[in-house]
Enzyme design. Structure first.
Site, PDB file in Angstrom:
ATOM      1  N   GLU A 141      60.324  19.254  19.337  1.00 36.53           N
ATOM      2  CA  GLU A 141      62.005  19.539  19.104  1.00 36.53           C
ATOM      3  C   GLU A 141      62.754  18.404  18.487  1.00 36.53           C
ATOM      4  O   GLU A 141      63.623  18.628  17.781  1.00 36.53           O
ATOM      5  CB  GLU A 141      62.686  20.063  20.193  1.00 36.53           C
ATOM      6  N   ASP A 196      59.614  33.154  20.196  1.00 36.42           N
ATOM      7  CA  ASP A 196      58.852  34.193  20.896  1.00 36.42           C
ATOM      8  C   ASP A 196      59.890  35.290  21.419  1.00 36.42           C
ATOM      9  O   ASP A 196      61.293  35.153  21.205  1.00 36.42           O
ATOM     10  CB  ASP A 196      58.160  33.892  21.940  1.00 36.42           C
TER      11      ASP A 196
HETATM   12  N1  SAH Z   1      54.069  24.794  25.847  1.00 35.27           N
HETATM   13  C1  SAH Z   1      54.381  24.245  27.095  1.00 35.27           C
HETATM   14  C2  SAH Z   1      55.316  25.083  27.920  1.00 35.27           C
HETATM   15  C3  SAH Z   1      56.613  25.495  27.262  1.00 35.27           C
HETATM   16  S1  SAH Z   1      57.650  26.219  28.131  1.00 35.27           S
HETATM   17  C4  SAH Z   1      53.153  23.488  28.086  1.00 35.27           C
HETATM   18  O1  SAH Z   1      52.358  24.301  27.753  1.00 35.27           O
HETATM   19  O2  SAH Z   1      53.366  22.420  28.240  1.00 35.27           O
HETATM   20  C5  SAH Z   1      58.853  26.749  26.903  1.00 35.27           C
HETATM   21  C6  SAH Z   1      59.857  25.784  26.307  1.00 35.27           C
HETATM   22  O3  SAH Z   1      60.569  26.633  25.490  1.00 35.27           O
HETATM   23  C7  SAH Z   1      60.923  25.629  27.009  1.00 35.27           C
HETATM   24  O4  SAH Z   1      61.484  24.219  26.795  1.00 35.27           O
HETATM   25  C8  SAH Z   1      62.267  26.781  27.101  1.00 35.27           C
HETATM   26  O5  SAH Z   1      63.367  26.063  26.719  1.00 35.27           O
HETATM   27  C9  SAH Z   1      61.583  27.411  25.682  1.00 35.27           C
HETATM   28  N2  SAH Z   1      61.308  28.735  25.553  1.00 35.27           N
HETATM   29  C10 SAH Z   1      60.840  29.222  24.310  1.00 35.27           C
HETATM   30  N3  SAH Z   1      60.603  30.704  24.827  1.00 35.27           N
HETATM   31  C11 SAH Z   1      60.919  30.959  26.088  1.00 35.27           C
HETATM   32  C12 SAH Z   1      60.875  31.943  27.104  1.00 35.27           C
HETATM   33  N4  SAH Z   1      60.324  33.147  26.414  1.00 35.27           N
HETATM   34  N5  SAH Z   1      61.189  31.685  28.258  1.00 35.27           N
HETATM   35  C13 SAH Z   1      61.632  30.746  28.853  1.00 35.27           C
HETATM   36  N6  SAH Z   1      61.837  29.611  28.035  1.00 35.27           N
HETATM   37  C14 SAH Z   1      61.385  29.826  26.681  1.00 35.27           C
END
Ligand code: SAH
Length: 230
Positions: free
Chosen positions: A12, A196
């Site tokens: 980001e 998503d």
């Molecule tokens: N890919 C990461 C985990 C991502 S968590 C890993 O494996 O380490 C998701 C991140 O994107 C968070 O920072 C949140 O703010 C945002 N986000 C995107 N879609 C989301 C969803 N469906 N629910 C909650 N947060 C979401």
């Protein structure tokens, strides 16, 4: 004036750092902060790591240690509003914590005594975002963003959050940043591009679209900085 620009994940803030005229890294509290300049603006840029606690720490550090007087957040989120598609942009008018729950004591979801369910974002910054959107002919939705320490990939949870908070998008940092900025009287702005739809496919979609959606959001924030720098 020093402006904080924050994200939660490296993806980001990398597209933001790429656009800076120059920056230097300062490590503090197990995180890295980038003191940057862009078109004469002084910025502090960082990603917090995921979730409300890390985001609160980073926002407070940017303000209290690095002297930021405004804060812009750029990142990705899951869509709740059906009209929001992957890559679309949403700016928060107000934010809430969907996982804050002391309803056992008769309080509404998202509320604790001396707090409030929603925290409103700064209108002036939202207006700058609207100007940036119309300059570039970009569709910018305004709406409610719900935050919690939970990646939501579940229709039932999504429906609960939609119904309880009238939320349009869901993520894991915005409302905590909002609480910190509101408490310290710092105007803030939370922007998200959809990665998503917080449904069964969310994990898969997130992985596919994180990078492209994060860049859409970062590019938009650069457009706002262009206006602020004028
Ligand atoms: N890919 C990461 C985990 C991502 S968590 C890993 O494996 O380490 C998701 C991140 O994107 C968070 O920072 C949140 O703010 C945002 N986000 C995107 N879609 C989301 C969803 N469906 N629910 C909650 N947060 C979401």
């Amino acid at each position: 004036m020093k402006i904080a620009v924050m994200g939660a994940m490296p993806e980001e803030i990398e597209p933001l750092l790429d656009r800076m005229d120059g920056y230097k890294r300062v490590d503090y509290a197990k995180n890295s902060y980038y003191l940057a300049s862009y078109k004469g603006l002084e910025l502090v840029i960082a990603y917090s790591k995921i979730g409300k606690v890390f985001a609160s720490l980073t926002a407070a550090t940017m303000i209290e240690k690095f002297g930021a007087t405004k804060l812009l957040f750029s990142g990705v989120a899951g869509a709740i509003d059906e009209n929001l598609k992957i890559g679309d942009l949403i700016v928060a008018t107000k934010l809430c914590q969907h996982d804050l729950d002391i309803t056992a004591f008769g309080h509404p979801y998202g509320y604790v005594p001396e707090g409030s369910v929603y925290v409103r974002a700064d209108e002036e910054l939202i207006n700058i975002a609207k100007d940036a959107a119309s300059e570039k002919n970009i569709l910018l939705k305004e709406g409610i963003i719900a935050t919690g320490d939970q990646f939501v990939a579940d229709e039932e949870r999504k429906r609960f959050i939609a119904k309880t908070f009238k939320a349009d998008a869901i993520e894991m940092e915005g409302a905590s940043v909002a609480v910190v900025c509101d408490s310290l009287d710092i105007p803030f702005f939370i922007l998200r591009s959809i990665s998503d739809s917080a449904d069964m496919d969310a994990g898969f979609n997130f992985e596919e679209f994180l990078e492209s959606s994060a860049k859409i959001s970062a590019d938009f924030v650069i457009g706002m900085l262009d206006i602020i720098a004028k």
